[in-house]
Design a protein around this motif. Structure first.
Motif, PDB file in Angstrom:
ATOM      1  N   ALA A  51      50.876  31.749  38.033  1.00 45.95           N
ATOM      2  CA  ALA A  51      50.372  30.650  37.186  1.00 45.95           C
ATOM      3  C   ALA A  51      49.736  29.576  38.066  1.00 45.95           C
ATOM      4  O   ALA A  51      48.650  29.055  37.750  1.00 45.95           O
ATOM      5  N   GLU A  52      50.373  29.267  39.169  1.00 41.64           N
ATOM      6  CA  GLU A  52      49.871  28.221  40.057  1.00 41.64           C
ATOM      7  C   GLU A  52      48.474  28.569  40.579  1.00 41.64           C
ATOM      8  O   GLU A  52      47.620  27.701  40.750  1.00 41.64           O
ATOM      9  N   PHE A  53      48.240  29.856  40.827  1.00 42.89           N
ATOM     10  CA  PHE A  53      46.934  30.279  41.359  1.00 42.89           C
ATOM     11  C   PHE A  53      45.989  30.773  40.252  1.00 42.89           C
ATOM     12  O   PHE A  53      44.963  31.379  40.549  1.00 42.89           O
ATOM     13  N   HIS A  54      46.369  30.531  38.987  1.00 39.32           N
ATOM     14  CA  HIS A  54      45.546  30.938  37.838  1.00 39.32           C
ATOM     15  C   HIS A  54      45.247  32.436  37.857  1.00 39.32           C
ATOM     16  O   HIS A  54      44.129  32.869  37.562  1.00 39.32           O
ATOM     17  N   LEU A  55      46.247  33.221  38.206  1.00 37.37           N
ATOM     18  CA  LEU A  55      46.090  34.676  38.170  1.00 37.37           C
ATOM     19  C   LEU A  55      46.758  35.186  36.892  1.00 37.37           C
ATOM     20  O   LEU A  55      47.711  34.591  36.410  1.00 37.37           O
ATOM     21  N   PRO A  56      46.256  36.299  36.343  1.00 39.86           N
ATOM     22  CA  PRO A  56      46.705  36.723  35.009  1.00 39.86           C
ATOM     23  C   PRO A  56      48.133  37.262  34.999  1.00 39.86           C
ATOM     24  O   PRO A  56      48.642  37.731  36.023  1.00 39.86           O
ATOM     25  N   GLU A  57      48.736  37.233  33.819  1.00 39.63           N
ATOM     26  CA  GLU A  57      50.115  37.697  33.655  1.00 39.63           C
ATOM     27  C   GLU A  57      50.270  39.175  33.976  1.00 39.63           C
ATOM     28  O   GLU A  57      51.321  39.615  34.424  1.00 39.63           O
ATOM     29  N   ARG A  58      49.196  39.938  33.759  1.00 40.95           N
ATOM     30  CA  ARG A  58      49.272  41.384  34.018  1.00 40.95           C
ATOM     31  C   ARG A  58      49.653  41.678  35.477  1.00 40.95           C
ATOM     32  O   ARG A  58      50.218  42.721  35.781  1.00 40.95           O
ATOM     33  N   ALA A  59      49.364  40.713  36.352  1.00 38.31           N
ATOM     34  CA  ALA A  59      49.687  40.902  37.772  1.00 38.31           C
ATOM     35  C   ALA A  59      51.197  41.003  37.999  1.00 38.31           C
ATOM     36  O   ALA A  59      51.635  41.423  39.067  1.00 38.31           O
ATOM     37  N   MET A  60      51.988  40.628  36.987  1.00 37.19           N
ATOM     38  CA  MET A  60      53.449  40.747  37.135  1.00 37.19           C
ATOM     39  C   MET A  60      53.860  42.181  37.439  1.00 37.19           C
ATOM     40  O   MET A  60      54.870  42.407  38.097  1.00 37.19           O
ATOM     41  N   THR A  61      53.103  43.152  36.950  1.00 39.35           N
ATOM     42  CA  THR A  61      53.489  44.552  37.183  1.00 39.35           C
ATOM     43  C   THR A  61      52.670  45.189  38.305  1.00 39.35           C
ATOM     44  O   THR A  61      52.754  46.383  38.542  1.00 39.35           O
ATOM     45  N   ARG A  62      51.850  44.395  38.965  1.00 33.93           N
ATOM     46  CA  ARG A  62      51.015  44.904  40.056  1.00 33.93           C
ATOM     47  C   ARG A  62      51.441  44.226  41.366  1.00 33.93           C
ATOM     48  O   ARG A  62      51.993  43.130  41.348  1.00 33.93           O
ATOM     49  N   PRO A  63      51.151  44.870  42.499  1.00 38.73           N
ATOM     50  CA  PRO A  63      51.535  44.249  43.775  1.00 38.73           C
ATOM     51  C   PRO A  63      50.756  42.975  44.082  1.00 38.73           C
ATOM     52  O   PRO A  63      49.542  42.933  43.889  1.00 38.73           O
ATOM     53  N   LEU A  64      51.496  41.971  44.515  1.00 42.11           N
ATOM     54  CA  LEU A  64      50.882  40.686  44.879  1.00 42.11           C
ATOM     55  C   LEU A  64      51.060  40.501  46.398  1.00 42.11           C
ATOM     56  O   LEU A  64      52.191  40.434  46.891  1.00 42.11           O
ATOM     57  N   ILE A  65      49.936  40.443  47.094  1.00 45.10           N
ATOM     58  CA  ILE A  65      49.989  40.251  48.552  1.00 45.10           C
ATOM     59  C   ILE A  65      49.913  38.765  48.865  1.00 45.10           C
ATOM     60  O   ILE A  65      49.073  38.049  48.315  1.00 45.10           O
ATOM     61  N   GLY A  66      50.775  38.303  49.753  1.00 48.25           N
ATOM     62  CA  GLY A  66      50.751  36.901  50.192  1.00 48.25           C
ATOM     63  C   GLY A  66      50.353  36.787  51.651  1.00 48.25           C
ATOM     64  O   GLY A  66      50.563  37.716  52.447  1.00 48.25           O
ATOM     65  N   LEU A  67      49.768  35.646  51.978  1.00 48.39           N
ATOM     66  CA  LEU A  67      49.358  35.383  53.369  1.00 48.39           C
ATOM     67  C   LEU A  67      49.528  33.886  53.621  1.00 48.39           C
ATOM     68  O   LEU A  67      49.065  33.063  52.828  1.00 48.39           O
ATOM     69  N   VAL A  68      50.231  33.536  54.673  1.00 45.90           N
ATOM     70  CA  VAL A  68      50.321  32.130  55.106  1.00 45.90           C
ATOM     71  C   VAL A  68      50.005  32.147  56.584  1.00 45.90           C
ATOM     72  O   VAL A  68      50.719  32.793  57.366  1.00 45.90           O
TER      73      VAL A  68
END
Ligand code: ADP
Length: 472
Positions: free
Chosen positions: A284-301
């Motif tokens: 939600a913070e990055f305005h990405l869709p809810e469907r991404a809940m079931t897909r892999p989310l890659i993070g980078l810092v």
């Protein structure tokens, strides 16, 4: 039971731009458990001045060449073992090392003063058995001790340890700085401080310290090779019998998903429901869709630099985003890489979110909310984020270099060796395959969360090393 004076340009939470601060901020408390008394000396920067501190030494005059500085020493209210060198004309500035106009031109003076002041702190306030110096900014401490003060009985028996946190930053300056720092001209020799026409502060530390260390076993070997040696590999090979690798620990009081106040929901390896809430909030913070809940989310810092593998991400981007995955990134750095990440976000709306800048709380939220953490570093002395990722159940995909190679194993994450976009992509795809098999994924996540990289282990190694150095 020894007395240690650490000299550093950073220490969390007082002044931080990277992992160095985390190490110097946390190691003293861990060493206390082993009976060591540690003080840390850092400059009192503009950011540092905002934190409560009290003056413990009013006037500490220091002469450097023809200049004279009237400094004073503060101790942090939060932990009086952290001492700050006050000299507003040199340190009361917006940045630690640079501002919009570039590196501060008087950096050699700023950090030369820190080194010379450390010796005066040792004389007047806290005489250590060992000066533990960190990175190039403190490289001149052993030089002052072994030249200008070689016959000063106060320091007889004092030993020096120089820890390399990143060999890529060495502090190269015009040879003219030697005179302004009150150091003799004969130091400008190839086997001493000279380095391709410059004076090299880190080389000074490496030549003059009694012992050397770096922040992982693997990196200690890598820096002795031309590929990772940044021109100092020959010197490091020559000193290899006095070079140790000690992996950094991490501070689980700030980096623990079970207690972290900066994330939307807490969780542990036994109950991961909070991690789903963290993911939902991050999307939600990055305005990405809810469907991404079931897909892999890659993070980078990351710092956006070539060291951190930004080129590999650029190289692999088009193939990477053909996969059904989402990506959130946080960082800042070189303008060309910032532009590359901006381009990625604009070219993949609803799939990629990037935040530019330095944001501690968001770094925690990404660690907690992402499924996969990407760290394709060209080189990585230790690396902290991959260790945080393990604790947060965020499976790391890393390049097998330095501390990344030492901390990530096949039961906790994915590694690739070749420095190429193709190799990174293959590793990410392997990870996606694992994500598609929930029981396997759960095992990976749990294995990582159960690993222990706390400071206790590292502090024990430093403690053994101090003892060894004192017996030299
Ligand atoms: P390095 O010191 O080379 O930058 P490390 O992985 O050793 O890399 O340490 C990086 C530290 O800085 C970690 O604590 C990480 O969370 C933090 N960090 C890096 N970039 C950012 C950023 N943009 N915002 C917040 N924290 C960051």
């Amino acid at each position: 039971m020894s007395k240690i004076l650490m000299v550093s340009s950073e220490a969390a939470p007082f002044a931080k731009t990277g992992g160095l601060a985390d190490v110097v901020g946390a190691l003293p408390a861990a060493l206390r458990e082993f009976g060591h008394h540690t003080r840390v000396l850092i400059p009192r920067y503009q950011v540092t001045r905002k934190l409560p501190a009290h003056r413990i030494w009013d006037s500490l005059p220091i002469r450097l060449g023809n200049s004279y500085f009237d400094t004073s020493i503060y101790a942090a209210d939060a932990d009086p073992n952290f001492l700050m060198l006050d000299c507003p004309q040199l340190y009361d500035r917006p940045g630690l090392y640079f501002d919009a106009a570039g590196d501060y031109p008087d950096n050699p003076l700023r950090f030369g003063l820190l080194c010379r002041a450390a010796v005066e702190v040792a004389r007047k306030i806290f005489r250590p058995d060992i000066f533990h110096c960190h990175d190039w900014q403190s490289g001149l401490v052993p030089v002052y001790l072994k030249t200008q003060l070689a016959n000063d009985p106060t320091f007889f028996g004092c030993k020096t340890l120089c820890t390399i946190h990143n060999l890529g930053y060495q502090g190269w300056f015009d040879p003219g700085v030697l005179a302004s720092l009150g150091l003799p001209a004969w130091l400008y020799r190839t086997d001493l401080l000279e380095f391709y026409g410059t004076v090299n502060f880190l080389k000074a530390g490496l030549v003059f310290s009694d012992w050397l260390s770096t922040v992982s076993v693997r990196y200690a070997l890598e820096i002795q090779t031309p590929e990772f040696g940044f021109g100092l590999d020959g010197l490091l090979r020559a000193r290899s019998s006095a070079l140790s690798g000690i992996l950094n620990g991490v501070d689980y009081t700030t980096w623990n998903p079970a207690t972290d106040p900066l994330i939307p929901a807490n969780y542990s390896e036994n109950d991961l429901s909070g991690k789903r809430q963290c993911k939902a909030a991050l999307l939600a913070e990055f305005h990405l869709p809810e469907r991404a809940m079931t897909r892999p989310l890659i993070g980078l810092v990351s710092r956006f630099t070539s060291q951190k593998g930004a080129d590999l991400i650029a190289e692999a981007a088009s193939a990477l985003f053909k996969e059904d995955l989402y990506f959130v990134g946080l960082g800042s750095g070189e303008p060309r890489y910032e532009a590359m990440f901006r381009h990625l976000a604009e070219g993949n709306p609803g799939r990629v979110g990037i935040q530019f800048g330095y944001n501690e709380a968001l770094a925690h939220r990404i660690e907690a909310g992402a499924d996969i953490f990407l760290m394709p570093s060209q080189y990585e002395p230790c690396g902290l984020n991959q260790i945080y990722s393990l604790k947060y159940g965020t499976v790391p995909v890393v390049r097998a270099t330095g501390g990344l190679d030492d901390t990530i194993e096949s039961d906790t994450g994915f590694k690739f060796r070749e420095y190429s976009g193709r190799a990174m992509l293959a590793s990410v795809r392997e990870c996606l395959q694992a994500y598609a098999e929930p029981p396997r994924w759960r095992r990976l996540v749990r294995n990582g969360m159960c690993k222990d990289f706390s400071w206790r282990q590292s502090a024990r190694h430093y403690s053994d090393l101090y003892e060894r150095i004192l017996n030299l």
